[in-house]
Design a protein around this motif. Structure first.
Motif, PDB file in Angstrom:
ATOM      1  N   TRP A 226       0.835  -1.201   0.000  1.00 44.59           N
ATOM      2  CA  TRP A 226       0.000   0.000   0.000  1.00 44.59           C
ATOM      3  C   TRP A 226       0.871   1.252   0.000  1.00 44.59           C
ATOM      4  N   PHE A 227       1.885   1.265   0.878  1.00 47.34           N
ATOM      5  CA  PHE A 227       2.784   2.421   0.946  1.00 47.34           C
ATOM      6  C   PHE A 227       3.570   2.607  -0.353  1.00 47.34           C
ATOM      7  N   ALA A 228       3.953   1.528  -0.998  1.00 46.31           N
ATOM      8  CA  ALA A 228       4.665   1.645  -2.276  1.00 46.31           C
ATOM      9  C   ALA A 228       3.808   2.436  -3.261  1.00 46.31           C
ATOM     10  N   GLN A 229       2.529   2.082  -3.343  1.00 43.13           N
ATOM     11  CA  GLN A 229       1.604   2.785  -4.236  1.00 43.13           C
ATOM     12  C   GLN A 229       1.422   4.240  -3.795  1.00 43.13           C
ATOM     13  N   LYS A 230       1.189   4.443  -2.522  1.00 44.53           N
ATOM     14  CA  LYS A 230       0.873   5.767  -1.966  1.00 44.53           C
ATOM     15  C   LYS A 230       2.036   6.748  -2.134  1.00 44.53           C
ATOM     16  N   LEU A 231       3.264   6.251  -1.985  1.00 41.16           N
ATOM     17  CA  LEU A 231       4.431   7.135  -1.985  1.00 41.16           C
ATOM     18  C   LEU A 231       5.102   7.247  -3.356  1.00 41.16           C
ATOM     19  N   GLY A 232       4.466   6.679  -4.379  1.00 43.95           N
ATOM     20  CA  GLY A 232       4.985   6.839  -5.733  1.00 43.95           C
ATOM     21  C   GLY A 232       5.991   5.802  -6.181  1.00 43.95           C
ATOM     22  N   TYR A 233       5.988   4.644  -5.528  1.00 46.64           N
ATOM     23  CA  TYR A 233       6.888   3.546  -5.894  1.00 46.64           C
ATOM     24  C   TYR A 233       6.101   2.356  -6.437  1.00 46.64           C
ATOM     25  N   GLY A 234       5.033   2.648  -7.157  1.00 52.80           N
ATOM     26  CA  GLY A 234       4.149   1.593  -7.649  1.00 52.80           C
ATOM     27  C   GLY A 234       4.859   0.508  -8.430  1.00 52.80           C
ATOM     28  N   GLU A 235       5.887   0.885  -9.198  1.00 52.93           N
ATOM     29  CA  GLU A 235       6.623  -0.112  -9.976  1.00 52.93           C
ATOM     30  C   GLU A 235       7.455  -1.035  -9.077  1.00 52.93           C
ATOM     31  N   GLU A 236       7.635  -0.650  -7.823  1.00 48.12           N
ATOM     32  CA  GLU A 236       8.393  -1.467  -6.864  1.00 48.12           C
ATOM     33  C   GLU A 236       7.478  -2.153  -5.849  1.00 48.12           C
ATOM     34  N   LYS A 237       6.176  -2.148  -6.092  1.00 42.73           N
ATOM     35  CA  LYS A 237       5.225  -2.694  -5.114  1.00 42.73           C
ATOM     36  C   LYS A 237       5.548  -4.149  -4.745  1.00 42.73           C
TER      37      LYS A 237
END
Length: 190
Positions: free
Chosen positions: A32-43
């Motif tokens: 969730w934090f990966a998506q929220k903080l702009g690291y969606g490609e690293e989810k």
């Protein structure tokens, strides 16, 4: 490493439902934090770090964050995951300081997910869906409640991220609320 491979590694050393639930919870919160903080490609990476962060805790609590490095290297796990999982023990188990924002999030949220989970169990709904920040802050201030969840580590994690404590509490509560259905489904499948 696939999610299935990470799960197989985790369950090789972890059998207790409490530890497996915690691993699943942190996995989902980190995604969730990966998506929220702009690291969606690293989810996927963030999620795997969350899933594996306590790999050694059930069997080797006195070697926490040290033994896991050995176990992961033997299993051929990527060094980035090894480092990221180990650094959540910075200051009390290892001297590997969190540097990447993902490592700081894990450091800050690990204990906090436990506190939020314990607070949810005290609610009539047994859920975070109806929990408010005000209620969580009250539980956070009560040092006797979920005493095993270090308030100092949580506060240190917020500071490390450059966030005030309320922001960390609110975002982590939001993550657990948004991911609750997926967490419960994964736990039910155990």
């Amino acid at each position: 490493m696939t999610r299935e491979q990470a799960w197989a590694l985790l369950t090789q050393y972890n059998k207790e439902p409490f530890h497996l639930r915690h691993a699943i919870t942190v996995e989902h919160v980190m995604g969730w934090f990966a998506q929220k903080l702009g690291y969606g490609e690293e989810k996927k990476f963030w999620s795997q770090v969350g899933l594996l962060h306590d790999l050694d805790f059930e069997m080797w609590p006195e070697e926490h964050c040290v033994k896991s490095q050995e176990l992961m290297r033997e299993a051929g796990v990527d060094e980035a995951i090894i480092r990221a999982t180990a650094c959540h023990g910075w200051g009390h188990c290892v001297d590997i300081k969190p540097e990447h924002e993902m490592e700081e999030v894990l450091f800050a949220c690990d204990e906090l997910t436990g506190l939020i989970g314990a607070a949810a169990l005290m609610r009539p709904s047994k859920s975070v869906s109806d929990m408010e920040l005000k209620s969580l802050k009250k539980k956070f201030k009560d040092k006797k409640f979920a005493a095993g969840c270090s308030r100092d580590v949580i506060a240190q994690g917020a500071e490390m991220l450059g966030w005030d404590l309320d922001k960390l509490l609110d975002l982590t509560l939001s993550a657990m609320r948004d991911e609750e259905e997926a967490i419960e489904a994964a736990v039910a499948a155990l």
